[in-house]
Design an enzyme around this catalytic site. Structure first.
Site, PDB file in Angstrom:
ATOM      1  N   ARG A 404       0.828  -1.210   0.000  1.00 53.90           N
ATOM      2  CA  ARG A 404       0.000   0.000   0.000  1.00 53.90           C
ATOM      3  C   ARG A 404       0.866   1.265   0.000  1.00 53.90           C
ATOM      4  NH1 ARG A 404      -3.736  -0.740   4.921  1.00 53.90           N
ATOM      5  NH2 ARG A 404      -1.797  -1.608   5.696  1.00 53.90           N
ATOM      6  N   ASN A 422      -6.267  -3.019   2.207  1.00 52.29           N
ATOM      7  CA  ASN A 422      -6.108  -4.473   2.286  1.00 52.29           C
ATOM      8  C   ASN A 422      -7.478  -5.132   2.374  1.00 52.29           C
ATOM      9  OD1 ASN A 422      -3.348  -4.565   2.235  1.00 52.29           O
ATOM     10  ND2 ASN A 422      -3.103  -4.627   4.460  1.00 52.29           N
TER      11      ASN A 422
END
Lengths: 475, 533
Positions: A404, A422
């Site tokens: 990320r 996520n």
């Protein structure tokens, strides 16, 4: 009930934005989406002398600038409204004088102070044919307003209540005109919106008590950002009001029977809002526009009116009138008042191809301003034009490998906005948006690479047409 | 917070958490102007991207100066370009007779052979480096033979893909960083190879551990520990040391070969040790570049001979090694720079009590939420801080927000939090008048409205983050403490039980030992145990 959010807004955009902050946010958002530079200022900045009113001015003062000019706003009020006009609007007695002079219809009445003997007031008031309205001269939000006063006894009772509950010392007593309570938002020579307000009420279903009906109604009020902070409160005044109608909270009204709970038609006191922009008569529009013109330096404002079959009178002028009321009516269509206000200040941006999916993180700006951690913050400029966005779902070994953060750095480098999140199944979702279709599409190839420790198996792509918060967020 | 070296500048101890490595530069610079009362604004460069070195401006309301790390807008774009392009730098230095290592730069029109021929004429040892290289990448030093030279040129051009390169004489010397501003040297440090200093008791490996703790305490180099690896062991061995050798007290032992492991070096202040002659070379170098009032000069200095050459001029250097040297005194470069840009603020009172939340600003700008953030100004004039201790108040959301609103409207900094005792502490800081007004509001309005039992006040000397902050207690600690207490009690009872049992068993054992049969068999058992051995 109608759809709460109009096409240019959604629930997520308004999350954590409440009360008068909504007014500021809607105007700021509209200007910002048109590519104007948006800066939020500390409330006591020396850069503007815009008059700040209300309990909590923090986070509601902002400026919008194009290359050529800059305008300051406080909530919905821009700097084309003079501070003198604000003062006139706050002083209801003075406002009435200006309106009267301009020939705008207003209810007959007079003002008095807490020094004036009550007997004297009632005597001169009840010389005329009732009913009457009692209100504080410098009140706002309908606080302390009592309508439909028929008897001297009720008048005195109401006056005592206002004096005991609030700190007001100046009052106005005037003719109560029977009719609908309508707030008209006027911008220049036009009506931006008109909303009818009713007093708090419930409609019977034949089986539920008044108390139950109130809680049902409050449930639906909670889903509307404007009314969530304006629920129907059960208090002694309501009980008294019901008592006068020989009712109590435990009574069960008949099916479709409407029971009014309060005297004042005020949304803050739990009243309903109904959009009537397209249905009000043309002479009502004229009166509203004339009323704004009657106050020097006003230019745009919310006008409170009482409208019945033959008359349309102005009872108040709100120089910092709400837009949220018109944008989130409980019934009827949403009106984009902010759009009309920005048209008025920046007419050259009227036809700009703005995106309705973009928004910025107002709550985080608010929290920084509220704690005085920052003095001024300029929001990242909105990309102007058609936003193109994709949602990529990346699978493989992609969690706990810094995917990320990697996607944030890459999105920022590519000049794309969006977020990364996520998923529980081990995948990562990356949404990227921008004006450049190629960069957005090409991001898929980058997603296949990922950070060094990632092992990407597959990237699925989907078109994304939902909201986009400016910047990149790791969720 | 870490131990703060007494040689460093005390006001830089008061930093927000999360200020380390390159952020120390920006924080030290920006806060120097801010604490004097200048308005501080952080700016993201146009466009969506930002580099870690974001810009900021300082303004006194009339003039505004924009900075990038320690470089201000008095440095002209031309000067920046001259410093970035080494051949240009050398051109100006040479023209003004500032000593530079003899050498030449070559662009891609010149082939490798020609370069090597030039090198031969220059005499060995030589250095080869890319013309536009950054932070030492591709620099090959101490080239002694034609073959080495050929390989070096090939490596830089073909493997590192730098076509333009510089070849110059290799000067044996120590790398000095000299900060010059307004015609004088404001500070100088050198970086010495990773080393430890003996205390007469500890081994080298223990001394490295101690050194690494000291490095971790240093805000700028905290993430650069000396790593014990094979290289290090081999180097020690070649100098007849090992990790277990114990150096004498005061003996300095280098643990890396000179010119290797740059990140493990120690910055050492040398401002007072530098001769006037060498300082003049640095000043002359800066004077030689038009439009460059302040910058850092990299020098190669032969300490024995007292000679120095200019290696590079850096218009946007890091300054933290001046501020946090591992040896010697800190040099206040930010002060020198802000004095230069805002001379009228030299005598301004410095507000060291407050700090601002730079990590938040970074995050806001980096994630793209904002393009400009202005920090609240610090109050000018006298300020005082007071702590109010509130007993018996329920810290509701409404209460917290009311307290904060009054503090903010009075422009007070501070916080509200719950103490371990369960009492509430409110710290406010600002002008005496406003602090008094706050106290009156607290004692009159809020006390009645929120049914506060008692309010006591004290002066406070705490350092404060600018703004007024509502600090939530993370969990309900009182419950936690209660739980721990019961658990402790449980264990104590268990311990008592076990002790009693132990006592009982010991008594039993004693009685067995003393029993007749045991006494009789004692010699036999003694013999057996010996036999087992």
């Amino acid at each position: 009930m109608t759809e709460t959010y109009p096409f240019w807004l959604d629930k997520e955009m308004l999350k954590g934005v409440r009360r008068f902050n909504i007014d500021a946010y809607l105007v700021a958002l509209e200007g910002w989406r048109r590519g104007l530079s948006l800066t939020f200022h500390e409330h006591n900045t020396p850069r503007t002398d815009l008059k700040l009113i209300g309990f909590d001015p923090i986070g509601k003062l902002f400026s919008l600038s194009s290359e050529y000019k800059s305008h300051f706003f406080y909530r919905t009020r821009g700097d084309k409204i003079s501070n003198e006009a604000v003062d006139i609007g706050t002083d209801k007695e003075l406002a009435k004088k200006y309106l009267k002079k301009a020939g705008v219809p207003i209810p007959e009445g007079f003002s008095f102070t807490s020094e004036t003997p009550v007997e004297e007031v009632t005597e001169s008031l009840f010389e005329n044919q009732g009913p009457f309205v009692l209100k504080p001269t410098f009140g706002s939000l309908g606080k302390g307003v009592t309508t439909n006063i028929q008897t001297e006894e009720f008048f005195k009772e109401s006056l005592e209540y206002i004096k005991a509950t609030f700190d007001y010392t100046d009052f106005i007593a005037e003719q109560h005109i029977e009719g609908e309570d309508i707030r008209v938002y006027v911008v220049g020579d036009e009506i931006a919106a008109a909303t009818k307000r009713t007093s708090a009420n419930v409609t019977g279903d034949g089986t539920s008590s008044i108390e139950e009906l109130i809680s049902f109604k409050n449930e639906s009020r909670k889903s509307n950002p404007h009314t969530v902070t304006r629920l129907i409160k059960i208090d002694d005044r309501m009980k008294n009001y019901l008592k006068k109608q020989n009712l109590q909270l435990s009574d069960v009204p008949d099916k479709d029977e409407i029971v009014y709970l309060k005297g004042e038609s005020n949304i803050s006191a739990g009243g309903d809002s109904v959009d009537v922009t397209d249905t009000i008569r043309s002479e009502v529009r004229e009166v509203a526009i004339e009323a704004v013109k009657a106050i020097p330096g006003l230019n745009h404002a919310g006008v409170d009116m009482i409208v019945n079959e033959k008359d349309a009178v102005v009872i108040e002028i709100n120089s910092t009138g709400s837009t949220a009321l018109h944008t989130f009516p409980l019934y009827g269509e949403s009106q984009n008042v902010a759009e009309k206000i920005i048209d008025y200040y920046f007419p050259e941006t009227k036809d700009i191809d703005k995106s309705n999916v973009l928004y910025f993180d107002y709550p985080s700006i608010l929290s920084q301003l509220r704690s005085n951690s920052i003095k001024r913050i300029e929001v990242t400029d909105a990309p102007v034009g058609e936003i193109y966005a994709k949602r990529y779902i990346i699978s493989g070994k992609v969690q706990k490998v810094g995917y990320r953060i990697w996607s944030e750095n890459n999105a920022i480098r590519e000049g794309l906005h969006g977020y990364a999140r996520n998923l529980k199944n081990g995948d990562v979702v990356v949404v990227v948006a921008g004006l450049d279709k190629y960069r957005v599409d090409n991001f898929k190839h980058l997603c296949y690479e990922g950070p060094r420790r990632a092992k990407v198996k597959n990237v699925r792509e989907y078109v994304w047409t939902n909201r986009i918060k400016i910047g990149f967020e790791i969720k | 917070m870490e131990n703060f070296d007494e040689n460093w500048l005390p006001h830089l101890n008061n930093r927000p958490p999360g200020i380390s490595a390159y952020r120390t530069d920006i924080y030290a610079m920006a806060s120097e102007g801010w604490r004097r009362g200048l308005t501080l604004k952080f700016i993201k460069a146009p466009g969506y991207n930002i580099s870690p070195a974001l810009k900021y401006s300082l303004s006194d309301g009339e003039k505004e100066h924009i900075f990038s790390v320690a470089r201000g807008d008095a440095v002209t774009p031309d000067a920046i370009r001259i410093c970035e392009e080494k051949p240009l730098t050398y051109y100006y230095l040479k023209k003004n007779n500032v000593p530079i290592p003899e050498g030449e730069s070559f662009n891609d029109t010149v082939d490798n052979h020609e370069i090597v021929e030039y090198g031969k004429k220059l005499r060995f040892p030589l250095v080869v480096k890319p013309t536009d290289g950054k932070s030492g990448e591709g620099v090959i030093t101490n080239i002694k033979t034609v073959e080495e030279l050929e390989n070096a040129v090939k490596h830089v051009r073909e493997e590192l893909n730098y076509n333009n390169l510089i070849i110059e004489r290799f000067i044996v010397g120590v790398d000095y960083r000299v900060y010059v501003i307004d015609g004088y040297v404001a500070g100088a440090y050198k970086r010495i190879t990773a080393n430890v200093i003996g205390d007469g008791k500890s081994s080298i490996s223990e001394l490295i551990k101690i050194k690494n703790i000291k490095r971790k305490n240093n805000p700028f180099i905290k993430n650069r520990s000396i790593k014990i690896n094979q290289d290090l062991k081999d180097f020690l061995k070649s100098n007849n040391y090992s990790l277990t050798s114990i150096p004498d007290e005061g003996e300095r032992v280098y643990v890396r070969a000179h010119g290797t492991y740059f990140k493990e070096r120690d910055p050492v202040d040398v401002t007072d040790d530098m001769s006037d002659h060498l300082k003049q070379i640095a000043v002359d170098a800066v004077d030689a570049i038009p439009g460059l009032p302040h910058c850092n000069v990299d020098m190669l200095i032969n300490e024995e001979e007292g000679t120095g050459y200019i290696n590079e001029i850096n218009s946007r250097p890091q300054i933290s090694n001046h501020l946090f040297p591992m040896e010697g005194k800190a040099r206040d470069i930010p002060k020198a720079i802000i004095d230069y840009y805002f001379p009228e603020t030299v005598d301004n009172e410095k507000r060291n009590k407050y700090y601002f939340d730079l990590p938040f600003i970074y995050e806001t700008l980096w994630s793209g939420n904002a393009k400009e953030v202005t920090v609240p100004d610090v109050n000018r004039g006298k300020i005082i801080s007071k702590r109010f201790l509130l007993k018996g108040v329920d810290r509701t959301r409404l209460f917290d927000r009311n307290v904060r609103k009054h503090a903010i409207l009075l422009k007070l900094n501070g916080y509200i939090k719950t103490l371990e005792s369960g009492n509430t502490s409110i710290v406010v800081s600002g002008t005496p008048k406003r602090v008094r007004q706050f106290r009156d509001i607290l004692n009159n309005q809020l006390k009645k409205r929120f049914k506060i039992q008692s309010i006591t006040e004290k002066f406070s000397s705490k350092n404060l983050r600018v703004g007024f902050h509502i600090i939530q207690s993370k969990t309900d600690k009182t419950g936690e403490v209660e739980n721990l207490k019961t658990e402790l009690k449980k264990y104590k009872t268990q311990m008592n039980k076990i002790n009693k049992e132990k006592k009982k068993l010991e008594d039993e054992l004693e009685s067995i030992k003393n029993s007749r049969s045991q006494k009789i068999t004692k010699p036999l058992r003694k013999f057996r145990s010996k036999f087992k051995k």
